[in-house]
Structure formats: C-alpha cells, structure tokens
Write a protein that holds these residues in place. Structure first.
Motif: not given
Length: 266
Positions: A132, A182-187, A209
């Motif tokens: 992540r 930026k919100e993303n699936d890996n953050l 988040y």
C-alpha cells in the motif's frame, strides 16, 4: 471482537478504525490524557465517534470490561483499578447495542500475559499495509516504523508530522493536509497521534479514505524486537508511558527524513 477478528476485518474489508483506551474516556470527562490537555470540542467528537456509525469504519475498545486473565498481572491490576473508578462513566458513552472491536491491536506485546502470540499478531497486522501507499500521520517525535522493518512491505511511505503534544489544537489543518491526497484504493493512512487520531480516522473514513489508528504499535514492535518484559525508553522515539520518554535524540536517518512531506508545527 478478538484481536484476530479485528485485524482480519480491517484487512478483508479495508476498514478504518478508531481506538479507545482509558485515556480517551479521560478526555471525554475532561481529565488530561498524557500529551493532550482537555478540550471541550475533542470531548464532544470522541462521544460522537463512539455512537454514530460511518460506513467502512469501526471502533475498537480496550479489552478491559470483563475477564482480565489475558493481561500481565501488573496491567490487569491497573485496569481493574480504572474500572473500579470509571466503569459507570465509560458505560454512559458506549452504545450497548453496537458491536465494538478490539483496541488492543496496538498492544499485542507489552501488556499481554502470553507473549507467544505476539509474533503472529505483528506479522498479521503488517498485512494491513502490504503493497500500500502509506501516509503516516504522527507526532513530530513518534517516528513510526523508522529504524526497524515494520514498514518494509509497504509500497511507499510518506509522513505528516504533527505536534507531539496538544495535536488537537491543529486538528483542522491536519485534516485538510490529509485530504489533499487523492483518494485511491492503494492509499492508506496510518495514525499515531493519541486521541486526535481517534477522531481523525473517523473523519477520514467519512471522506472515503482508509485510516487505521494504531497508536503504540511501533513502540510495541521495538520492545518485542528487544525482547524486554519492561516498558523502556527508545532513544530516538517519543515514549509517553516511560519516565524520561519525552527526551528524544535526533534522528538523522536519511530515509526517514526523505519521507516527510508536511510538518505541522506546534
């Protein structure tokens, strides 16, 4: 829920988590908690997080309300005394119809009677941030994962440094700084910021988040690596539970320094 159930659900469902120990309840009732002076707004927010569910977010309570045989005698006695004084106060704020998770996911070594499980708990918890992009929100002297292998499996690590004491006074700035990512699936946000982190994990979950309030986990890992049965100072990290733990040596680790992307001063 058990420690294992809590970790499994955080990983499997990518849940955010806020944790409550006796210190957070002290804050609610206007008693100083370690490195945070009482604050009426913080008290109200801590009450809110306990009883107003948010999608993708869970609340962990310390496993101190029933049988204490899982704890080392010293800590069992400590929490027994806490409950003698404050059980009714705690119960005033807890929703008895809600499922709560286990806040001891951050305390899997030092206070446990059976330390043979600690290695497996450390390894399982590390899967939360496996591959992540991690943003650590921490006190300026916390240095979560610095100088050890805790974050070696993360894809990347960035750090937002906050005041080591009284961080809630900068809460809006801390939240705004987090929300610039930026919100993303890996953050993934990892929070180690006392009762401020309890509220921050909740607010970040509302923004979409994943944020895990994991507090002392890194210090627990340091003690585990040392093999100590006593809470001791870590020279380059702030340890609020040990006498003199606020005296911290400089950290000249270039890798750690390069990870700092924001420094929100006191």
């Amino acid at each position: 829920k058990s420690i294992d159930e809590t970790i499994d659900e955080i990983i499997g469902k990518r849940l955010s988590v806020s944790r409550y120990g006796d210190g957070e309840f002290d804050q609610i009732d206007g008693r100083r908690e370690g490195y945070q002076e009482p604050d009426p707004l913080l008290s109200e927010r801590l009450k809110e997080v306990l009883v107003k569910p948010v999608s993708g977010h869970i609340v962990g309570l310390a496993d101190i309300y029933g049988d204490l045989s899982h704890l080392d005698k010293k800590y069992a006695d400590y929490f027994r005394n806490v409950m003698l004084k404050y059980r009714k106060d705690h119960y005033r704020y807890i929703d008895m119809d809600r499922v709560y998770y286990n806040a001891f996911i951050s305390r899997v070594y030092s206070e446990m009677k059976d330390k043979t499980k600690s290695k497996a708990w450390f390894e399982k918890t590390k899967k939360i941030w496996d591959n992540r992009d991690v943003v650590i929100v921490e006190g300026a002297l916390t240095r979560f994962g610095a100088g050890n292998s805790l974050l070696d499996n993360a894809c990347s690590v960035k750090r937002i440094l906050c005041p080591s004491e009284g961080a809630f006074g900068k809460y809006q700035q801390i939240l705004d700084t987090c929300c610039q990512f930026k919100e993303n699936d890996n953050l993934l946000f990892i929070l180690a910021l006392g009762p401020t982190a309890t509220v921050l994990a909740y607010d970040l979950a509302k923004e979409g988040y994943q944020a895990v309030d994991i507090g002392h986990f890194d210090i627990e890992y340091e003690w585990y690596l040392m093999g100590t049965n006593t809470k001791v100072n870590i020279p380059h990290k702030y340890v609020n539970e040990v006498c003199g733990g606020e005296v911290v040596s400089d950290c000249n680790d270039e890798n750690y320094i390069s990870q700092i992307v924001s420094n929100i001063g006191s």
